[in-house]
Design an enzyme around this catalytic site. Structure first.
Site, PDB file in Angstrom:
ATOM      1  N   ALA A  34      -3.010  -0.660  -1.500  1.00  0.00           N
ATOM      2  CA  ALA A  34      -3.327   0.531  -2.297  1.00  0.00           C
ATOM      3  C   ALA A  34      -2.086   1.100  -2.991  1.00  0.00           C
ATOM      4  CB  ALA A  34      -3.984   1.585  -1.417  1.00  0.00           C
ATOM      5  N   THR A  35      -0.906   0.904  -2.405  1.00  0.00           N
ATOM      6  CA  THR A  35       0.312   1.392  -3.069  1.00  0.00           C
ATOM      7  C   THR A  35       0.439   0.742  -4.443  1.00  0.00           C
ATOM      8  OG1 THR A  35       1.425   1.726  -0.957  1.00  0.00           O
ATOM      9  CG2 THR A  35       2.846   1.493  -2.896  1.00  0.00           C
ATOM     10  N   SER A  54      -7.511  -0.572   0.072  1.00  0.00           N
ATOM     11  CA  SER A  54      -6.570  -1.300   0.918  1.00  0.00           C
ATOM     12  C   SER A  54      -7.340  -1.959   2.056  1.00  0.00           C
ATOM     13  CB  SER A  54      -5.557  -0.309   1.477  1.00  0.00           C
ATOM     14  OG  SER A  54      -4.666  -0.968   2.323  1.00  0.00           O
ATOM     15  N   THR A 104       0.590 -15.926  -7.209  1.00  0.00           N
ATOM     16  CA  THR A 104      -0.372 -16.788  -6.517  1.00  0.00           C
ATOM     17  C   THR A 104      -1.204 -15.966  -5.543  1.00  0.00           C
ATOM     18  OG1 THR A 104       1.135 -18.636  -6.716  1.00  0.00           O
ATOM     19  CG2 THR A 104      -0.565 -18.820  -5.018  1.00  0.00           C
ATOM     20  N   CYS A 140       3.328   7.005   6.593  1.00  0.00           N
ATOM     21  CA  CYS A 140       4.502   6.867   5.708  1.00  0.00           C
ATOM     22  C   CYS A 140       5.467   8.002   5.898  1.00  0.00           C
ATOM     23  CB  CYS A 140       4.066   6.839   4.257  1.00  0.00           C
ATOM     24  SG  CYS A 140       2.329   6.794   4.062  1.00  0.00           S
TER      25      CYS A 140
HETATM   26  C1  LIG Z   1      -4.498   7.552   0.603  1.00  0.00           C
HETATM   27  C2  LIG Z   1      -3.606   6.365   0.691  1.00  0.00           C
HETATM   28  N1  LIG Z   1      -3.177   5.795  -0.425  1.00  0.00           N
HETATM   29  C3  LIG Z   1      -2.377   4.712  -0.404  1.00  0.00           C
HETATM   30  C4  LIG Z   1      -1.977   4.148   0.787  1.00  0.00           C
HETATM   31  C5  LIG Z   1      -1.093   2.931   0.768  1.00  0.00           C
HETATM   32  O1  LIG Z   1      -1.860   1.821   1.085  1.00  0.00           O
HETATM   33  P1  LIG Z   1      -1.170   0.404   1.422  1.00  0.00           P
HETATM   34  O2  LIG Z   1      -0.661   0.526   2.810  1.00  0.00           O
HETATM   35  O3  LIG Z   1      -2.297  -0.571   1.292  1.00  0.00           O
HETATM   36  O4  LIG Z   1      -0.124   0.181   0.399  1.00  0.00           O
HETATM   37  C6  LIG Z   1      -2.408   4.719   1.981  1.00  0.00           C
HETATM   38  C7  LIG Z   1      -1.951   4.165   3.276  1.00  0.00           C
HETATM   39  O5  LIG Z   1      -1.282   4.798   4.044  1.00  0.00           O
HETATM   40  C8  LIG Z   1      -3.244   5.856   1.929  1.00  0.00           C
HETATM   41  O6  LIG Z   1      -3.660   6.439   3.040  1.00  0.00           O
END
Ligand SMILES: Cc1ncc(COP(=O)(O)O)c(C=O)c1O
Length: 387
Positions: free
Chosen positions: A75-76, A203, A244, A330
């Site tokens: 998701a990042t 994610s 890839t 995080c």
């Molecule tokens: C709301 C939200 N966005 C983004 C992320 C980042 O996701 P990923 O760990 O897949 O990069 C997270 C994960 O902590 C999240 O909770």
């Protein structure tokens, strides 16, 4: 059944890979190892077929078309592509985006980057429950606004956004609507058509799939949305994300999405019950327990509480056999109070005494009751309840 120790109550940080998902993935590491881009031979074609099956499974979870699923590393990266990727194709229209102060850093830091590049960003405040005000959203839109990015569910307090209303407002104004659904997808029903969502981040590791794989949904019809890449190379994923494809992870992501969809309703009800039980029991035994986030518009598996007069770090130090968190994963190494709880307007003290407990597929009633007991015990030690 005996409770496993430590008890894991941090499913918002990450989830275990479901055993059924792992089984689906395993052949793709060694036997079926083809490169999905090598369609000239059977190995590549088989990998491609498996990737396309996963694309379908993930599309089905959010009611999208398979060609609208772009695989990313998580998701990042999806958030980065969504924000940075609209700037160039829509530069002729404008230079303004709207987001919100409680977003994940993947959004906030991408927005800051856009500001550095000369774009304008409005950061909407939230109310005491963590929701944006829809009138403020409407007022923030200008003819130069190209994107609204509001998270589907907050990773710390579990508050769910009024997605339907935001989608309607965005569509009425011809603005692209992105939502970070990392915490929402697989846990609550999601329909990009009904909600007018144009871009959506997912994610796999938040829904019982492996880490390091995710997706960006990109609307391709009614209207078509364009995003430019942030990673360049072989032109994979319609040129939006070169590199890839990680076939085993993609297969796992697909299987995880399918299982989440199949079990969503039953699982949401079970986990909602667990969160209610924890809140009720702690409120009954400990003075000064307050819920952070929205009382009803919230993720079924998240509970964020403040225990007035305590510090979350003291609690966490005492609870060595219950894995919970003070904020988002995080920010776990960050001693600063959570920007999310601060944004609710109760002051930093409340933020410094907040605990996030999140339950999931492997959580049992015994786990829940064990954790409740341990938190009550810890509050006794911290002299919050009479011994
Ligand atoms: C709301 C939200 N966005 C983004 C992320 C980042 O996701 P990923 O760990 O897949 O990069 C997270 C994960 O902590 C999240 O909770």
């Amino acid at each position: 059944m005996t409770t496993r120790r430590p008890v894991y109550l941090d499913f918002n940080a990450t989830t275990p890979v479901d055993k059924r998902v792992l089984a689906a993935m395993l052949p793709y590491f060694s036997e079926d190892f083809g490169n999905a881009a090598s369609a000239t031979h059977a190995f590549g074609r088989q990998a491609l077929a498996s990737v396309n099956h996963a694309r379908q499974q993930i599309a089905s979870l959010i009611n999208a078309r398979p060609n609208e699923i772009i695989f990313t590393s998580g998701a990042t990266e999806s958030d980065n592509i969504a924000l940075l990727g609209v700037a160039e194709p829509y530069a002729h229209k404008g230079d303004h985006i709207i987001t919100c102060v409680t977003e994940h850093k993947a959004i906030l830091d991408s927005a800051k980057r856009l500001e550095k590049l000369g774009k304008r960003v409005t950061y909407l405040p939230v109310d005491a429950f963590g929701q944006v005000d829809l009138d403020q959203l409407r007022q923030a839109i200008t003819p130069q606004t190209i994107l609204i990015s509001i998270m589907a569910a907050n990773n710390e307090i579990g508050t769910v956004a009024p997605l339907r209303e935001i989608g309607r407002i965005a569509r009425e104004h011809g603005v692209i609507f992105h939502t970070d659904a990392a915490q929402y997808a697989g846990h609550l029903p999601l329909d990009v058509e009904a909600l007018n969502i144009d871009l959506l981040s997912i994610s796999a590791h938040k829904l019982y799939g492996p880490k390091g794989i995710g997706a960006l949904y990109v609307r391709r019809e009614n209207p078509r949305v364009d995003v430019s890449p942030v990673i360049f190379g072989g032109g994979h994923e319609q040129g939006i994300r070169s590199g890839t494809l990680n076939v085993p992870a993609i297969v796992g992501f697909g299987a995880a999405a399918e299982w989440c969809q199949a079990e969503l309703e039953e699982e949401a009800a079970r986990l909602r019950g667990y969160c209610a039980r924890i809140l009720d029991e702690l409120s009954r035994h400990i003075e000064g327990v307050e819920l952070n986030g929205h009382p009803t518009q919230r993720l079924p598996h998240n509970l964020n509480i403040t225990i007035r007069g305590t510090s979350s770090s003291d609690f966490i130090a005492l609870l060595d056999d219950v894995a919970l968190s003070a904020g988002s994963a995080c920010n776990a190494a960050n001693p600063n109070p959570s920007h999310v709880i601060c944004a609710l307007g109760f002051g930093t003290e409340r933020a410094l005494s907040s605990l996030r407990l999140s339950v999931g597929r492997t959580t049992t009633l015994e786990d829940v009751d064990y954790a409740i007991g341990r938190i009550i015990e810890a509050s006794r030690i911290l002299q919050l309840v009479p011994a």
